[in-house]
Scaffold this active site. Structure first.
Site, PDB file in Angstrom:
ATOM      1  N   ASP A 159       0.846  -1.201   0.000  1.00  0.00           N
ATOM      2  CA  ASP A 159       0.000   0.000   0.000  1.00  0.00           C
ATOM      3  C   ASP A 159       0.883   1.253   0.000  1.00  0.00           C
ATOM      4  OD1 ASP A 159      -2.409  -1.698   0.576  1.00  0.00           O
ATOM      5  OD2 ASP A 159      -1.258  -2.060   2.393  1.00  0.00           O
ATOM      6  N   HIS A 187      -4.636  -3.318   6.398  1.00  0.00           N
ATOM      7  CA  HIS A 187      -4.418  -3.587   4.968  1.00  0.00           C
ATOM      8  C   HIS A 187      -5.764  -4.015   4.393  1.00  0.00           C
ATOM      9  CE1 HIS A 187      -2.851  -4.948   1.198  1.00  0.00           C
ATOM     10  NE2 HIS A 187      -3.252  -6.172   1.415  1.00  0.00           N
TER      11      HIS A 187
HETATM   12  N1  LIG Z   1      -0.469  -8.059   2.285  1.00  0.00           N
HETATM   13  C1  LIG Z   1      -0.494  -7.817   0.979  1.00  0.00           C
HETATM   14  O1  LIG Z   1      -0.156  -6.716   0.539  1.00  0.00           O
HETATM   15  C2  LIG Z   1      -0.920  -8.871  -0.008  1.00  0.00           C
HETATM   16  C3  LIG Z   1      -1.372 -10.085   0.424  1.00  0.00           C
HETATM   17  N2  LIG Z   1      -1.771 -11.048  -0.473  1.00  0.00           N
HETATM   18  C4  LIG Z   1      -2.214 -12.318   0.086  1.00  0.00           C
HETATM   19  O2  LIG Z   1      -1.147 -13.281   0.015  1.00  0.00           O
HETATM   20  C5  LIG Z   1      -1.699 -14.592   0.075  1.00  0.00           C
HETATM   21  C6  LIG Z   1      -1.079 -15.489  -0.999  1.00  0.00           C
HETATM   22  O3  LIG Z   1      -1.421 -15.015  -2.286  1.00  0.00           O
HETATM   23  P1  LIG Z   1      -1.066 -15.835  -3.614  1.00  0.00           P
HETATM   24  O4  LIG Z   1       0.344 -16.298  -3.573  1.00  0.00           O
HETATM   25  O5  LIG Z   1      -1.545 -15.026  -4.746  1.00  0.00           O
HETATM   26  O6  LIG Z   1      -2.043 -17.091  -3.423  1.00  0.00           O
HETATM   27  P2  LIG Z   1      -1.930 -18.539  -4.099  1.00  0.00           P
HETATM   28  O7  LIG Z   1      -3.253 -19.213  -3.891  1.00  0.00           O
HETATM   29  O8  LIG Z   1      -1.364 -18.452  -5.468  1.00  0.00           O
HETATM   30  O9  LIG Z   1      -0.847 -19.247  -3.178  1.00  0.00           O
HETATM   31  C7  LIG Z   1      -1.084 -19.544  -1.843  1.00  0.00           C
HETATM   32  C8  LIG Z   1      -0.299 -20.788  -1.532  1.00  0.00           C
HETATM   33  O10 LIG Z   1      -0.391 -21.041  -0.135  1.00  0.00           O
HETATM   34  C9  LIG Z   1      -0.405 -22.435   0.028  1.00  0.00           C
HETATM   35  N3  LIG Z   1      -0.904 -22.778   1.355  1.00  0.00           N
HETATM   36  C10 LIG Z   1      -2.192 -22.897   1.764  1.00  0.00           C
HETATM   37  N4  LIG Z   1      -2.237 -23.311   3.050  1.00  0.00           N
HETATM   38  C11 LIG Z   1      -0.955 -23.416   3.452  1.00  0.00           C
HETATM   39  C12 LIG Z   1      -0.359 -23.816   4.668  1.00  0.00           C
HETATM   40  N5  LIG Z   1      -1.084 -24.175   5.732  1.00  0.00           N
HETATM   41  N6  LIG Z   1       0.994 -23.836   4.746  1.00  0.00           N
HETATM   42  C13 LIG Z   1       1.742 -23.499   3.676  1.00  0.00           C
HETATM   43  N7  LIG Z   1       1.229 -23.128   2.495  1.00  0.00           N
HETATM   44  C14 LIG Z   1      -0.101 -23.090   2.385  1.00  0.00           C
HETATM   45  C15 LIG Z   1      -1.281 -22.926  -1.125  1.00  0.00           C
HETATM   46  O11 LIG Z   1      -1.045 -24.321  -1.391  1.00  0.00           O
HETATM   47  C16 LIG Z   1      -0.818 -22.038  -2.258  1.00  0.00           C
HETATM   48  O12 LIG Z   1       0.245 -22.612  -3.008  1.00  0.00           O
HETATM   49  C17 LIG Z   1      -3.212 -14.409  -0.060  1.00  0.00           C
HETATM   50  O13 LIG Z   1      -3.767 -14.411   1.241  1.00  0.00           O
HETATM   51  C18 LIG Z   1      -3.342 -13.022  -0.659  1.00  0.00           C
HETATM   52  O14 LIG Z   1      -4.578 -12.442  -0.387  1.00  0.00           O
HETATM   53  C19 LIG Z   1      -1.688 -10.845  -1.811  1.00  0.00           C
HETATM   54  C20 LIG Z   1      -1.239  -9.649  -2.301  1.00  0.00           C
HETATM   55  C21 LIG Z   1      -0.854  -8.555  -1.430  1.00  0.00           C
HETATM   56  O1  LIG Z   2      -6.395  -7.376  -2.721  1.00  0.00           O
HETATM   57  C1  LIG Z   2      -6.063  -8.533  -2.432  1.00  0.00           C
HETATM   58  O2  LIG Z   2      -6.836  -9.424  -2.035  1.00  0.00           O
HETATM   59  C2  LIG Z   2      -4.586  -8.829  -2.497  1.00  0.00           C
HETATM   60  C3  LIG Z   2      -3.948  -7.773  -1.713  1.00  0.00           C
HETATM   61  O3  LIG Z   2      -3.940  -7.806  -0.503  1.00  0.00           O
HETATM   62  C4  LIG Z   2      -3.510  -6.562  -2.427  1.00  0.00           C
HETATM   63  O4  LIG Z   2      -3.306  -6.593  -3.645  1.00  0.00           O
HETATM   64  O5  LIG Z   2      -3.336  -5.564  -1.738  1.00  0.00           O
END
Ligand SMILES: NC(=O)C1=CN([C@@H]2O[C@H](COP(=O)(O)OP(=O)(O)OC[C@H]3O[C@@H](n4cnc5c(N)ncnc54)[C@H](O)[C@@H]3O)[C@@H](O)[C@H]2O)C=CC1
Ligand SMILES: O=C([O-])CC(=O)C(=O)O
Length: 328
Positions: A159, A187
């Site tokens: 952000d 967030h």
């Molecule tokens: N804080 C931020 O700024 C942001 C946060 N996110 C969040 O990050 C997270 C991951 O996003 P992506 O990589 O796009 O999702 P994704 O679905 O592509 O990958 C998530 C991975 O986590 C694994 N996983 C699920 N449970 C697990 C466990 N208990 N232990 C280890 N691995 C596990 C899944 O198998 C999957 O490979 C989501 O919650 C998303 O909303 C995404 C973008 C920005």
């Molecule tokens: O918006 C979502 O769910 C993924 C995220 O946290 C971001 O891009 O800031």
């Protein structure tokens, strides 16, 4: 620079963010020239895909990648780690808010908090990217009573970077001329990106923009709802930019913020700026030697106060919800 590898755990390593993050870490985006050892956690069904990612890591022949270990048992993967990046969680889809993920993802952070408490290195730092990030960090922290609470943070750096980019585009200044950006609160769509304390080429950013209508009706909602805009456009949530911000946040936490600037991190509140103690809320912080300090003494006017209070109220509601679910 130490020759001992920094042991970095990444959860959800076979996911979208992981596919960008691992290569950035291995090429030095966090630790520079210091060798890193990667400890990659996934759920059992994703381990085969993760093996493929490790083959690609091997094929990059990164000079500072000292080793890679993968597995599905957090007590093995977190053993002796200095930095744990908790990314693995279910991402939201179109029409969902991040808070909708509380129950689905809460259980993951309970188990991982407990495992870190048991086996991580004494100097461990834990950064939570998986959503809802602030409350997941609170859950992990609450389940790791032997780890100091200051070692947990949730990612609001994406952000923060988005806010810098929007302000740079509006003013025509390069991003390097923008300092002291702050994201307050959660967030989530209630977050408050604050231009009243930011600077553009040494001048107050709100004054440099001189356009309250833009600030309220464009800047704040664009930054706060950027995640949803990316989901709409890409059909999947931000991954490369989230990985980049995860590296920026960890690097600055471990190695310090530059003189004359600060960053946004969601950290446990000590009551600063009337954010109730114990909530994991985003603040302006400086860092040094692996520790963060909330920037003190900023004047908060009525406009900012209302925005901060609204986001903090949402964090308090999330805390109540995970308390009711027995997660903390
Ligand atoms: N804080 C931020 O700024 C942001 C946060 N996110 C969040 O990050 C997270 C991951 O996003 P992506 O990589 O796009 O999702 P994704 O679905 O592509 O990958 C998530 C991975 O986590 C694994 N996983 C699920 N449970 C697990 C466990 N208990 N232990 C280890 N691995 C596990 C899944 O198998 C999957 O490979 C989501 O919650 C998303 O909303 C995404 C973008 C920005
Ligand atoms: O918006 C979502 O769910 C993924 C995220 O946290 C971001 O891009 O800031």
């Amino acid at each position: 620079m130490s020759d001992t590898p920094l042991k970095v755990a990444v959860t959800g390593a076979a996911g979208q963010i992981g596919y960008s993050l691992l290569f950035r870490i291995a090429s030095g985006a966090i630790a520079g020239d210091r060798p890193v050892e990667l400890r990659l956690l996934e759920i059992e069904p994703a381990l085969k895909a993760l093996e493929g990612v490790v083959m690609e890591l091997d094929d990059c022949a990164f000079p500072n990648l000292a080793g890679v270990e993968i597995g599905a048992d957090p007590t093995k993967i977190f053993e002796g780690v200095n930095l744990a990046l908790l990314v693995g969680a279910r991402p939201r889809g179109p029409g969902m808010e991040r808070g909708d993920l509380l129950e689905a993802n809460g259980a993951i952070f309970t188990a991982q908090g407990k495992a870190l408490n048991e086996v991580a290195a004494d100097d461990v730092r834990i950064g939570v990217t998986g959503n809802p990030a602030n409350t997941n960090a609170l859950i992990a922290m609450s389940n790791a009573p032997d780890i100091p609470q200051e070692r947990f943070s949730a990612l609001t750096r994406l952000d923060h970077n988005r806010a810098i980019s929007q302000l740079a585009a509006k003013t025509g200044a390069p991003v390097t001329e923008i300092k002291k950006m702050t994201i307050w609160g959660n967030h989530s769509a209630t977050q408050y990106p604050d231009l009243f304390h930011a600077e553009v080429s040494g001048k107050n950013a709100a004054e440099a923009v001189g356009d309250q209508e833009w600030l309220e009706s464009y800047f704040i909602p664009t930054v706060a709802k950027r995640g949803a805009a990316i989901i709409d456009a890409r059909g999947a949530s931000s991954a490369a930019s989230a990985a980049s911000a995860t590296c920026d946040a960890a690097r600055d936490w471990l190695y310090g913020t530059p003189e004359g600037d600060w960053v946004s991190m969601a950290v446990v509140s000590d009551g600063s700026y009337d954010v109730p103690e114990g909530l994991v809320s985003s603040f302006p912080v400086t860092t040094s030697n692996g520790d963060w300090t909330i920037v003190q003494g900023l004047d908060i006017d009525d406009f900012s106060r209302g925005r901060i209070d609204a986001s903090v109220a949402e964090l308090a509601d999330e805390k109540q919800a995970v308390t009711d679910l027995g997660l903390i």
